[in-house]
Design an enzyme around this catalytic site. Structure first.
Site, PDB file in Angstrom:
ATOM      1  NE  ARG A 184      -3.588  -1.840   2.788  1.00  0.00           N
ATOM      2  CZ  ARG A 184      -3.316  -2.272   4.001  1.00  0.00           C
ATOM      3  NH1 ARG A 184      -2.527  -1.590   4.780  1.00  0.00           N
ATOM      4  NH2 ARG A 184      -3.853  -3.375   4.444  1.00  0.00           N
ATOM      5  CG  HIS A 222     -22.859  48.263  -6.501  1.00  0.00           C
ATOM      6  ND1 HIS A 222     -24.056  47.607  -6.644  1.00  0.00           N
ATOM      7  CD2 HIS A 222     -23.034  49.209  -5.564  1.00  0.00           C
ATOM      8  CE1 HIS A 222     -24.941  48.161  -5.830  1.00  0.00           C
ATOM      9  NE2 HIS A 222     -24.354  49.144  -5.169  1.00  0.00           N
ATOM     10  NE  ARG A 275     -18.373  49.947   1.347  1.00  0.00           N
ATOM     11  CZ  ARG A 275     -17.837  48.751   1.550  1.00  0.00           C
ATOM     12  NH1 ARG A 275     -18.467  47.854   2.252  1.00  0.00           N
ATOM     13  NH2 ARG A 275     -16.671  48.452   1.014  1.00  0.00           N
ATOM     14  CD  GLU A 281     -11.246  55.188   0.307  1.00  0.00           C
ATOM     15  OE1 GLU A 281     -11.615  54.062  -0.038  1.00  0.00           O
ATOM     16  OE2 GLU A 281     -12.038  56.084   0.645  1.00  0.00           O
ATOM     17  N   GLY A 335      -8.513  51.527   3.279  1.00  0.00           N
ATOM     18  CA  GLY A 335      -9.549  51.030   2.367  1.00  0.00           C
ATOM     19  C   GLY A 335      -8.844  50.362   1.206  1.00  0.00           C
ATOM     20  CB  THR A 336      -7.218  47.085   0.915  1.00  0.00           C
ATOM     21  OG1 THR A 336      -8.287  46.394   1.545  1.00  0.00           O
ATOM     22  CG2 THR A 336      -6.113  47.339   1.910  1.00  0.00           C
ATOM     23  CG  ASN A 337     -12.496  47.201  -1.355  1.00  0.00           C
ATOM     24  OD1 ASN A 337     -11.859  46.177  -1.150  1.00  0.00           O
ATOM     25  ND2 ASN A 337     -13.670  47.439  -0.794  1.00  0.00           N
ATOM     26  CB  CYS A 350     -12.496  48.972   6.647  1.00  0.00           C
ATOM     27  SG  CYS A 350     -12.122  50.458   5.729  1.00  0.00           S
TER      28      CYS A 350
HETATM   29  C1  PEP Z   1     -12.298  50.559   0.126  1.00  0.00           C
HETATM   30  O1  PEP Z   1     -12.140  51.339  -0.799  1.00  0.00           O
HETATM   31  O2  PEP Z   1     -11.454  49.716   0.451  1.00  0.00           O
HETATM   32  C2  PEP Z   1     -13.542  50.576   0.930  1.00  0.00           C
HETATM   33  C3  PEP Z   1     -13.658  49.814   1.981  1.00  0.00           C
HETATM   34  O3  PEP Z   1     -14.534  51.406   0.537  1.00  0.00           O
HETATM   35  P1  PEP Z   1     -15.514  51.185  -0.686  1.00  0.00           P
HETATM   36  O4  PEP Z   1     -15.439  49.746  -1.061  1.00  0.00           O
HETATM   37  O5  PEP Z   1     -16.850  51.592  -0.200  1.00  0.00           O
HETATM   38  O6  PEP Z   1     -14.983  52.090  -1.733  1.00  0.00           O
HETATM   39 MG    MG Z   2     -13.284  53.128  -0.972  1.00  0.00          MG
END
Ligand code: PEP
Ligand code: MG
Length: 852
Positions: free
Chosen positions: A79, A427, A534, A717, A738-740, A803
């Site tokens: 095995r 979104h 938000r 951000e 705001g890492t987005n 965030c």
């Molecule tokens: C971001 O930009 O990381 C964030 C948390 O804000 P939003 O997604 O609302 O732009």
């Molecule tokens: Mg943002």
């Protein structure tokens, strides 16, 4: 450090033999544990990775020496034993050593029927797996007899032009060689690499004396375990099949009996109560001493029980949680071990309904799974249709090219969302995660016509409104029809596991929550506050949208103020509700962020309706829409830029927050609100907003005759805010990254359009991962480090957090923890995953204390 002992080419497994999981594999190590427990394990020899590698390269160890390690030359099983059983390996081969002479001898002792069965089984597997002959030629007959044996030997000789080997040493050598080569083949390597194995993962092999399982006295084989692998609940599970070997009891369609007494049919407990009791004791010993729920493979040979092997019970994610928690409750493992045994991502499956394993799947499209779970419903192509569907109590899936803020009500009404465009932070993705709605974005394989309300698949099938589809975010697939589901489970095991995780972790976890419902979810999942509210989402409710539009169309500052005066009590109520739900925990409210344009209608019909409600000519409406439209709205008049140029909006929000603070503090625990300024890129922006917010606070204190504190901070951000964090931090109680947007701006990559080519980019290795999903620790991460370091330089002790959507995944949490951030904030449904992931980090990478 482990002492470096020379690894022998093979080792007989004894209690003290030098068997190592990283050299001989997990199975060999586990067998040694069974031997140490004094269980009746047949004699076994382990071949380490190096020997097997040498065998694949054509260098055979001394076969006679291996055979001499056994007391007599019996039949053997071989095995695989890789470092991790999940990496697979070649299938077991049984009855190696079966020859004409042994066939004759076994016929004498156990009867011809048993000898025929053993020989036939071996000829078949040797022919197929070693000589690589066509399996169809060696089908096992229902009733093996000597004619079948002769026939199989003849076919073997005809096909290979050689007689079937009659020397056990030759047989064993060939079996070992074929297994070693199979492991090194490309297909096997790719398969195990997909399961996380390193490219050079080694294979060990175990050669074990066979307990035959066939013969005149009670003989057979089976498996036993103490839990149900799907639920994790305690239950003796398994089967036993008389006159069988290996895993026949679970793979053969008929004949197997239950283990415990069962009204449905015969059982081993009835058949042989003593052996069953012994088996149960052995299995219980394995559970408590191997600290794991094990499946025991056993054989009864001439009324004697043998334990051949024990493997970890295969389990669903939900069963894994229950098993780990039960083992810890029973004192078998520690709570910390239980926490570490669960992969954080696996919790997602418990938080949302999922498609049942094995359900039928008719895939019509694939995309990015942007929010977990699965849902079934009728297709709707507009928010209005989604709301109408919800009003009729009919589940629906909202299908859109992409969603915009006005779709929020439709998303609330839908059970799932599919968008043709978008990526992880578009979104639809962000909102769906907040709502806990399964959502697939950036789909390929279907053409959507919003106008004719059809969805056409690559093979020409057309889906229209009302057709039922299923969204599966485990895979990012959209399926035709309703798939069978299994429900979410937030049971006592889940709650206990997370409580134990909380006791270990050393970074805070908050939730991003915009509404009362999301805040309640955040509390259910034990977030330690809201890290991002938000506020703009509050303005899309019907009654507010109209007032919002009036404010946008106001031609004088009095008119604007009148509209804002109407919004003020609504906002105040929003915040009172949030503060009450969060009961004194921190709530970080972000001031208005999106461009005003998002609140205006986009099509002619809606513009006409707006003109009617505002009592203005339609030309005024179109002019204002045009005035506010921008080439790059995400880089335009939004966030603090709006706060500076139309300061009345922030004034109104600050007042609503402070009035709500006074009210909620009177009704419950004292509230210290946090107010966050979005899209800052210059310190002057912060100074200007701060001056006005401070003035509003002073006014409210004065009017209400009440004192209250608040904390004003900055959402970092933009790359410039990171670079200038030293001067920005002077005026800020906290910095929240705001890492987005920061990822969007660092890469110069639209978060709403990236989905179109992201999978190509990742597949081609241009990006290691989608940076909107997994934090880019090299580039964006460097900006975070610079921002944190410069911010701390001028403001020691400033609160730091992230965030963006990255807040919920393990890699970003590790980064934030290393950088000394105070907390991460993520959508409510990711909070449990983040809690567990942080506990793993705390347990596996403890922080160096200052005194150390
Ligand atoms: C971001 O930009 O990381 C964030 C948390 O804000 P939003 O997604 O609302 O732009
Ligand atoms: Mg943002």
């Amino acid at each position: 450090m482990q002492k470096q002992t020379k690894i022998e080419p093979f080792t007989r497994i004894t209690p003290s033999a030098p068997i190592r999981a990283d050299q001989h594999g997990g199975r060999a190590k586990c067998l040694q544990r069974l031997v140490r427990l004094d269980l009746p394990v047949p004699a076994t020899v382990a071949l380490p990775f190096d020997t097997v590698h040498q065998i694949a390269a054509g260098h055979m160890p001394d076969m006679n020496a291996i055979l001499a390690a056994f007391d007599e030359v019996p039949l053997f099983s071989v095995r695989p034993s890789s470092a991790d059983p999940d990496w697979g390996g070649p299938g077991a081969i049984l009855n190696v050593g079966m020859t004409d002479a042994r066939h004759a001898a076994i016929s004498e002792t156990r009867g011809a029927e048993a000898a025929d069965a053993l020989y036939l089984r071996f000829i078949q597997s040797y022919a197929v797996h070693v000589a690589r002959l066509d399996a169809d030629m060696f089908d096992l007959p229902d009733q093996p007899d000597s004619a079948a044996v002769e026939r199989a030997l003849r076919i073997y000789a005809d096909e290979t032009e050689e007689p079937f080997p009659q020397d056990p040493a030759v047989q064993l050598a060939e079996v070992l060689r074929s297994m070693a080569r199979a492991w090194e083949g490309t297909t096997a390597r790719l398969l195990r690499q997909a399961k996380g194995a390193p490219a050079d993962a080694g294979l060990g092999l175990v050669v074990q004396a066979m307990a035959l399982g066939v013969g005149p006295d009670e003989s057979g084989s089976g498996v036993i375990q103490f839990v149900d692998g799907r639920t994790g609940l305690a239950q003796i599970t398994g089967r036993y099949l008389s006159q069988s070997q290996g895993r026949d009891a679970v793979t053969r369609a008929t004949g197997a009996i239950y283990l415990t007494r069962d009204p449905r049919g015969p059982s081993l407990e009835d058949l042989s109560p003593d052996i069953f009791a012994l088996l149960r004791d052995h299995a219980a010993l394995c559970r408590s001493r191997l600290n794991e729920e094990m499946q025991i493979e056993f054989t009864i040979d001439d009324n004697r029980l043998h334990v051949l092997d024990a493997v970890r019970v295969t389990r669903s994610n939900r069963a894994a949680v229950r098993i780990a928690v039960t083992l810890a409750r029973d004192g078998v493992i520690s709570k910390q071990d239980a926490v570490l045994r669960i992969e954080p991502r696996a919790l997602t499956e418990l938080l949302h309904p999922q498609i049942a394993p094995g359900a039928r799947r008719d895939v019509i499209a694939r995309g990015i799974p942007a929010s977990p779970g699965a849902a079934t419903g009728a297709i709707v192509f507009s928010s209005t249709a989604a709301q109408a569907s919800a009003a009729r109590d009919e589940p629906c899936i909202l299908v859109r090219r992409e969603t915009a803020p006005e779709d929020i009500r439709g998303m609330h009404a839908a059970k799932g969302v599919v968008t043709e465009r978008g990526g992880m932070t578009s979104h639809a993705a962000v909102i769906a995660r907040g709502l806990g709605l399964p959502c697939v974005v950036g789909t390929t394989g279907v053409a959507l016509s919003q106008r004719s309300k059809t969805l056409t698949t690559a093979d020409g099938r057309e889906f229209t409104e009302g057709d039922v589809i299923t969204v599966d975010c485990a895979t990012g697939e959209v399926l035709s029809g309703a798939a069978e589901m299994q429900e979410a489970v937030l049971d006592d095991a889940f709650t206990d596991l997370l409580a134990w995780a909380d006791a270990e972790r050393d970074i805070g976890i908050r939730a991003n929550a915009d509404t009362a419902a999301e805040a309640r979810k955040a509390r259910t999942f034990l977030a330690e506050g809201i890290g991002l509210c938000r506020t703009e989402h509050m303005f899309f409710e019907d009654d507010r949208l109209t007032v919002m539009r009036e404010m946008i169309f106001a031609s004088t500052s009095e008119d604007r103020q009148a509209a804002l005066d109407q919004l003020l009590p609504m906002q105040r109520l929003d915040f009172v509700e949030l503060f009450q739900i969060m009961q004194g925990m921190p709530v970080c409210i972000r001031l208005f962020d999106p461009p005003l344009h998002e609140f205006l209608p986009s099509d002619r019909q809606e513009m006409r309706e707006l003109a009617e409600s505002l009592d203005k000519p339609i030309a005024d409406v179109t002019r204002r829409v045009e005035q506010l439209s921008e080439f790059n709205p995400m880089l335009g008049m939004r966030g603090v830029r709006l706060g500076i140029t139309v300061p009345e909006i922030y004034d109104m929000q600050a007042r609503a927050i402070f009035e709500a603070t006074v009210l909620a503090s009177q009704l419950g625990k004292p509230v210290v609100p946090e107010i966050m300024i979005p899209l800052v890129s210059a310190k002057r922006e912060v100074e200007m907003v701060k001056t006005r917010v401070d003035a509003v606070a002073a006014a409210v204190r004065n009017e209400k005759g009440r004192e209250f504190d608040y904390r004003l901070g900055v959402m970092v951000e933009t790359p410039r805010a990171c670079l200038r964090a030293d001067e920005i931090a002077v005026h800020s109680a906290f910095l929240s990254f705001g890492t987005n947007d920061l990822t969007q701006m660092t890469y110069g990559l639209s978060r709403d359009d990236a989905g179109r080519f992201m999978s190509d980019y990742v597949n081609l290795g241009v990006y290691r991962e989608d940076p909107f999903r997994i934090l880019d620790t090299d580039g964006v991460g460097e900006l975070l480090s610079i921002g944190a370091e410069r911010g701390r330089r001028t403001h020691p002790g400033i609160t730091l957090s992230i965030c963006g959507e990255h807040g919920g995944n393990s890699e970003s949490i590790a980064f934030c923890r290393d950088a000394g951030f105070d907390y991460v904030s993520c959508s409510p449904y990711r909070v449990p995953v983040a809690r567990l992931a942080s506990a793993h980090l705390a347990l596996t990478q403890p922080k160096q204390t200052d005194s150390a």
